[in-house]
Design a protein around this motif. Structure first.
Motif, short mmCIF file in Angstrom:
data_model
loop_
_atom_site.label_atom_id
_atom_site.label_comp_id
_atom_site.label_asym_id
_atom_site.label_seq_id
_atom_site.Cartn_x
_atom_site.Cartn_y
_atom_site.Cartn_z
N ALA A 227 0.85 -1.16 -0.11
CA ALA A 227 0.07 0.02 -0.02
C ALA A 227 0.82 1.21 -0.17
O ALA A 227 1.97 1.16 0.28
CB ALA A 227 -0.84 0.04 1.20
N MET A 228 0.56 2.42 -0.76
CA MET A 228 0.88 3.72 -0.54
C MET A 228 -0.11 4.42 0.22
O MET A 228 -1.62 4.48 -0.45
CB MET A 228 1.11 4.29 -1.97
N ILE A 229 0.01 4.99 1.29
CA ILE A 229 -0.92 6.00 2.09
C ILE A 229 -0.41 7.21 2.26
O ILE A 229 0.92 7.54 2.49
CB ILE A 229 -1.15 5.05 3.59
N GLU A 230 -1.21 8.34 1.89
CA GLU A 230 -0.81 9.53 2.27
C GLU A 230 -1.50 10.10 3.56
O GLU A 230 -2.50 9.63 4.01
CB GLU A 230 -1.51 10.46 1.03
N MET A 231 -0.86 11.10 4.17
CA MET A 231 -1.17 11.51 5.50
C MET A 231 -1.00 13.18 5.24
O MET A 231 0.16 13.69 4.93
CB MET A 231 -0.59 11.17 6.72
N GLY A 232 -2.03 13.82 5.45
CA GLY A 232 -2.11 15.29 5.55
C GLY A 232 -1.55 15.84 6.68
O GLY A 232 -2.04 15.39 7.86
N TRP A 233 -0.81 17.04 6.53
CA TRP A 233 -0.45 17.49 7.88
C TRP A 233 -1.09 18.86 8.38
O TRP A 233 -1.53 19.67 7.37
CB TRP A 233 1.03 18.04 7.60
N ALA B 38 3.33 -0.11 4.78
CA ALA B 38 2.83 0.72 3.89
C ALA B 38 3.85 1.87 3.46
O ALA B 38 4.65 2.47 4.47
CB ALA B 38 1.58 1.40 3.93
N MET B 39 3.86 2.43 2.34
CA MET B 39 4.69 3.77 1.92
C MET B 39 4.04 4.82 2.32
O MET B 39 3.06 5.18 1.85
CB MET B 39 5.17 3.52 0.69
N PRO B 40 4.39 5.86 3.38
CA PRO B 40 3.86 6.97 3.53
C PRO B 40 4.28 8.00 2.29
O PRO B 40 5.32 8.27 1.83
CB PRO B 40 4.38 7.26 4.81
N ARG B 41 3.25 8.98 2.11
CA ARG B 41 3.34 10.24 1.24
C ARG B 41 2.75 11.37 1.81
O ARG B 41 1.66 11.15 2.60
CB ARG B 41 2.51 9.75 -0.11
N SER B 42 3.05 12.40 1.38
CA SER B 42 2.15 13.59 1.43
C SER B 42 2.53 14.52 0.58
O SER B 42 3.53 14.84 -0.02
CB SER B 42 2.74 14.35 2.74
N ILE C 170 1.83 8.15 11.63
CA ILE C 170 2.89 7.86 10.50
C ILE C 170 3.56 6.47 11.08
O ILE C 170 3.65 5.56 10.05
CB ILE C 170 3.61 8.92 10.44
N ALA C 171 3.80 6.46 12.22
CA ALA C 171 4.56 5.21 12.66
C ALA C 171 3.46 3.90 12.43
O ALA C 171 3.95 2.73 11.88
CB ALA C 171 4.97 5.23 14.08
N ALA C 172 2.47 4.22 12.70
CA ALA C 172 1.17 3.22 12.56
C ALA C 172 1.12 2.71 11.14
O ALA C 172 1.03 1.52 11.07
CB ALA C 172 -0.17 3.54 13.10
N ILE C 173 1.22 3.55 10.32
CA ILE C 173 1.05 3.49 8.90
C ILE C 173 2.37 2.55 8.47
O ILE C 173 2.33 1.63 7.73
CB ILE C 173 1.03 4.60 8.17
N MET C 174 3.42 2.97 8.83
CA MET C 174 4.77 2.20 8.59
C MET C 174 4.76 0.90 8.90
O MET C 174 5.12 -0.03 8.48
CB MET C 174 5.99 3.08 8.78
N ALA C 175 4.21 0.78 10.44
CA ALA C 175 4.26 -0.67 10.91
C ALA C 175 3.49 -1.73 9.97
O ALA C 175 3.63 -2.70 10.14
CB ALA C 175 3.71 -0.59 12.24
N LEU C 176 2.48 -1.20 9.25
CA LEU C 176 1.88 -1.99 8.08
C LEU C 176 2.46 -2.22 6.95
O LEU C 176 2.03 -3.03 6.15
CB LEU C 176 0.45 -1.41 7.93
N GLU D 179 -6.32 12.49 7.34
CA GLU D 179 -6.01 13.67 7.93
C GLU D 179 -6.77 13.94 9.25
O GLU D 179 -8.14 13.54 9.21
CB GLU D 179 -6.19 14.68 6.81
N ILE D 180 -5.90 14.37 10.34
CA ILE D 180 -6.68 14.33 11.67
C ILE D 180 -7.63 15.36 11.60
O ILE D 180 -8.69 15.15 12.49
CB ILE D 180 -5.49 14.18 12.73
N VAL D 181 -7.57 16.59 11.14
CA VAL D 181 -8.19 17.59 11.35
C VAL D 181 -8.28 18.20 9.94
O VAL D 181 -7.35 18.74 9.46
CB VAL D 181 -7.84 18.86 12.46
N ILE D 182 -9.42 18.25 9.18
CA ILE D 182 -9.74 18.76 7.79
C ILE D 182 -11.47 19.34 7.96
O ILE D 182 -12.18 18.95 8.55
CB ILE D 182 -9.45 17.49 7.00
#
Length: 262
Positions: A154-160, A181-185, A173-179, A206-209
């Motif tokens: 998987a490729m997972i994006e996370m907004g800042w 998966a490749m993080p992106r932004s 981000i650490a939880a995503i990487m533990a899967l 994204e935690i707050v959007i």
């Protein structure tokens, strides 16, 4: 032939957003250091934001004077059964530097239900559209969420966001990487969600959007078969809330990892 008020509005929205996107493209600064002003950390505002929102608001009012309207810059300026929600430039930090990854996003809500949306990224030559029950499209061709089932692919994006602590961001981000998966932004929430809808990426968190960032994308994601957290039911209609969108085959694992209901 049965009159479909949503289809009529979506067709009009395609034209309005196309013209708004062309306006934004004509005003885009040359590549370089950021132009505009800061509303907060990494929260840019350019003159184009206001110009595009005013353009879209005026055109929608001319076409559908009975509809409500809400924009990122000026809030809810009109009330109605149908509500248009615009982000005049989503990805302003990219736009302000003359980069290509930004868009004009216009969503349509019927009460509290997303029913149509248009996301136009003119510098990329891409237009995402969807109507509830009618499918999702990229440049007129049907799209579907990724079919993957293995998070290690998987490729997972996370907004800042400055509204989220560094500790929380790093934890997710650490939880995503533990899967595996490749993080992106990439700097645009609307386009990140559109990427999930068309299978270019497998998840976005994204935690707050805000509503204007996702109003168009919500129906595009749903029609493309992506799994999406209950954004509108968890505060998204009236303020910032968390969104998680994912390819259905990894949604359960990703939801558990980042502790966000989906």
């Amino acid at each position: 032939m049965t009159f479909d008020p949503i289809a009529v509005r979506l067709e009009a929205a395609r034209s309005v957003v196309r013209d708004a996107a062309r306006l934004a493209l004509s005003l885009r600064p040359a590549p370089g250091g950021p132009t505009g002003t800061l509303k907060g950390r990494q929260d840019y505002l350019t003159e184009t934001d206001g110009a595009v929102e005013a353009f879209v608001s005026r055109r929608i009012q001319e076409l559908f004077p009975e509809d409500g309207f809400q924009g990122e810059e000026n809030g809810a300026t009109r009330q109605g059964g149908f509500r248009w929600v615009v982000d005049p430039i989503d990805g302003t930090s990219n736009y302000a530097r003359g980069r290509d990854r930004w868009c004009v996003s216009l969503g349509l809500l019927d009460g509290d239900k997303p029913v149509a949306g248009v996301i136009d990224a003119p510098a990329l030559g891409e237009v995402f559209t969807a109507q509830k029950g009618k499918g999702a499209f990229l440049n007129g061709k049907p799209i579907k969420a990724s079919p993957i089932t293995n998070t290690q692919e998987a490729m997972i994006e996370m907004g800042w966001s400055a509204r989220v602590t560094t500790e929380t961001f790093n934890e997710k981000i650490a939880a995503i990487m533990a899967l595996g998966a490749m993080p992106r932004s990439g700097g645009s929430g609307a386009l990140a969600l559109a990427d999930v809808a068309c299978g270019r990426s497998d998840g976005y968190l994204e935690i707050v959007i805000q509503l204007w960032d996702v109003a168009a994308a919500l129906v595009i994601l749903s029609e493309a078969g992506a799994a999406v957290s209950p954004f509108l039911q968890t505060g998204g209609l009236t303020g910032g809330a968390t969104i998680l969108a994912a390819a259905p085959g990894i949604a359960k694992a990703l939801s558990a990892a980042v502790d966000v209901e989906i």
